[in-house]
Design a protein around this motif. Structure first.
Motif, PDB file in Angstrom:
ATOM      1  N   VAL A 289      29.144  20.107  11.269  1.00 20.62           N
ATOM      2  CA  VAL A 289      29.580  21.490  11.471  1.00 20.62           C
ATOM      3  C   VAL A 289      30.948  21.488  12.137  1.00 20.62           C
ATOM      4  O   VAL A 289      31.193  20.723  13.075  1.00 20.62           O
ATOM      5  CB  VAL A 289      28.572  22.272  12.344  1.00 20.62           C
ATOM      6  N   GLU A 290      31.845  22.344  11.651  1.00 15.70           N
ATOM      7  CA  GLU A 290      33.163  22.498  12.258  1.00 15.70           C
ATOM      8  C   GLU A 290      33.342  23.938  12.718  1.00 15.70           C
ATOM      9  O   GLU A 290      33.067  24.876  11.971  1.00 15.70           O
ATOM     10  CB  GLU A 290      34.271  22.121  11.277  1.00 15.70           C
ATOM     11  N   LEU A 291      33.802  24.085  13.967  1.00 13.49           N
ATOM     12  CA  LEU A 291      34.020  25.397  14.579  1.00 13.49           C
ATOM     13  C   LEU A 291      35.452  25.497  15.080  1.00 13.49           C
ATOM     14  O   LEU A 291      36.073  24.477  15.403  1.00 13.49           O
ATOM     15  CB  LEU A 291      33.076  25.588  15.771  1.00 13.49           C
ATOM     16  N   SER A 292      35.953  26.732  15.192  1.00 16.93           N
ATOM     17  CA  SER A 292      37.278  26.936  15.765  1.00 16.93           C
ATOM     18  C   SER A 292      37.212  27.949  16.895  1.00 16.93           C
ATOM     19  O   SER A 292      36.340  28.825  16.921  1.00 16.93           O
ATOM     20  CB  SER A 292      38.270  27.408  14.696  1.00 16.93           C
TER      21      SER A 292
ATOM     22  N   HIS B  68      43.274  20.023  19.197  1.00 24.28           N
ATOM     23  CA  HIS B  68      44.099  21.221  19.329  1.00 24.28           C
ATOM     24  C   HIS B  68      44.980  21.293  18.090  1.00 24.28           C
ATOM     25  O   HIS B  68      45.545  20.284  17.656  1.00 24.28           O
ATOM     26  CB  HIS B  68      44.980  21.130  20.578  1.00 24.28           C
ATOM     27  N   ILE B  69      45.074  22.473  17.508  1.00 25.21           N
ATOM     28  CA  ILE B  69      45.967  22.689  16.368  1.00 25.21           C
ATOM     29  C   ILE B  69      47.010  23.712  16.800  1.00 25.21           C
ATOM     30  O   ILE B  69      46.684  24.877  17.054  1.00 25.21           O
ATOM     31  CB  ILE B  69      45.211  23.160  15.118  1.00 25.21           C
ATOM     32  N   ALA B  70      48.252  23.263  16.937  1.00 23.85           N
ATOM     33  CA  ALA B  70      49.352  24.130  17.351  1.00 23.85           C
ATOM     34  C   ALA B  70      49.727  25.075  16.217  1.00 23.85           C
ATOM     35  O   ALA B  70      49.331  24.878  15.060  1.00 23.85           O
ATOM     36  CB  ALA B  70      50.558  23.284  17.753  1.00 23.85           C
ATOM     37  N   SER B  71      50.494  26.094  16.547  1.00 23.90           N
ATOM     38  CA  SER B  71      50.905  27.078  15.529  1.00 23.90           C
ATOM     39  C   SER B  71      51.722  26.440  14.414  1.00 23.90           C
ATOM     40  O   SER B  71      51.748  26.956  13.297  1.00 23.90           O
ATOM     41  CB  SER B  71      51.673  28.231  16.173  1.00 23.90           C
TER      42      SER B  71
ATOM     43  N   CYS C 294      41.796  16.576  21.915  1.00 23.98           N
ATOM     44  CA  CYS C 294      41.503  17.254  23.192  1.00 23.98           C
ATOM     45  C   CYS C 294      40.322  16.643  23.919  1.00 23.98           C
ATOM     46  O   CYS C 294      40.333  16.552  25.138  1.00 23.98           O
ATOM     47  CB  CYS C 294      41.183  18.727  22.951  1.00 23.98           C
ATOM     48  N   ALA C 295      39.265  16.285  23.185  1.00 28.82           N
ATOM     49  CA  ALA C 295      38.059  15.784  23.831  1.00 28.82           C
ATOM     50  C   ALA C 295      37.183  15.070  22.817  1.00 28.82           C
ATOM     51  O   ALA C 295      37.249  15.343  21.613  1.00 28.82           O
ATOM     52  CB  ALA C 295      37.269  16.939  24.462  1.00 28.82           C
ATOM     53  N   VAL C 296      36.340  14.173  23.344  1.00 25.40           N
ATOM     54  CA  VAL C 296      35.288  13.543  22.549  1.00 25.40           C
ATOM     55  C   VAL C 296      33.990  13.669  23.341  1.00 25.40           C
ATOM     56  O   VAL C 296      33.998  13.591  24.575  1.00 25.40           O
ATOM     57  CB  VAL C 296      35.590  12.067  22.210  1.00 25.40           C
ATOM     58  N   MET C 297      32.905  13.896  22.625  1.00 23.54           N
ATOM     59  CA  MET C 297      31.623  14.130  23.275  1.00 23.54           C
ATOM     60  C   MET C 297      30.524  13.376  22.538  1.00 23.54           C
ATOM     61  O   MET C 297      30.560  13.263  21.321  1.00 23.54           O
ATOM     62  CB  MET C 297      31.297  15.629  23.243  1.00 23.54           C
TER      63      MET C 297
ATOM     64  N   ILE D 161      41.632  25.466  19.111  1.00 18.01           N
ATOM     65  CA  ILE D 161      40.965  24.173  19.151  1.00 18.01           C
ATOM     66  C   ILE D 161      39.857  24.195  18.112  1.00 18.01           C
ATOM     67  O   ILE D 161      39.284  25.246  17.822  1.00 18.01           O
ATOM     68  CB  ILE D 161      40.432  23.804  20.547  1.00 18.01           C
ATOM     69  N   ARG D 162      39.603  23.030  17.546  1.00 16.24           N
ATOM     70  CA  ARG D 162      38.522  22.881  16.562  1.00 16.24           C
ATOM     71  C   ARG D 162      37.624  21.735  16.984  1.00 16.24           C
ATOM     72  O   ARG D 162      38.093  20.702  17.445  1.00 16.24           O
ATOM     73  CB  ARG D 162      39.069  22.592  15.171  1.00 16.24           C
TER      74      ARG D 162
END
Length: 124
Positions: free
Chosen positions: A16-19, A100-103, A110-113, A78-79
């Motif tokens: 699953v991918e979220l933004s 993080h996806i910049a404009s 950003c992170a790993v979990m 962020i995604r």
């Protein structure tokens, strides 16, 4: 998810991918994405990935997760990509990567979990 503005980007079995767009509800005092928002997005992405492999009529809840924060950036979005690593009989282990996806489209980790979840009876 609604309060934070989280949106579903894609979903398939085990993935699953979220933004989450940048905004005042998800930032800390220095203006970057707050660690709590980054952690929530990762937890939700992993949880939804686990839900795609949970038995019929069951829900999932997080037992624990370990997150490493790599960057806190401003603007853009962020995604989180949540993926099932192993779905066992009692626990489901997932991972999530947050970028993080910049404009301008530039992507920065950003992170790993890593997360452990369990299936419980659905009560709603």
């Amino acid at each position: 998810m609604n309060h934070l503005g989280v949106q579903l980007v894609s979903a398939s079995k085990g993935r699953v991918e979220l933004s989450l767009p940048y905004g005042d509800k998800v930032t800390q005092q220095q203006g970057g994405f707050h660690g709590g928002a980054i952690g929530a997005l990762a937890d939700i992405a992993g949880g939804y990935a686990a839900l795609t492999v949970a038995p019929e009529g069951m829900e999932v809840v997080t037992i624990e997760y370990k997150i490493n924060f790599l960057n806190s950036l401003q603007g853009g979005e962020i995604r989180a990509l949540g993926q099932v690593i192993k779905a066992g009989k009692r626990v489901i282990v997932c991972s999530a990567e947050v970028v993080h996806i910049a404009s301008d489209g530039q992507k920065t980790p950003c992170a790993v979990m890593q997360q452990t979840l369990t299936a419980v009876p659905q009560t709603y």
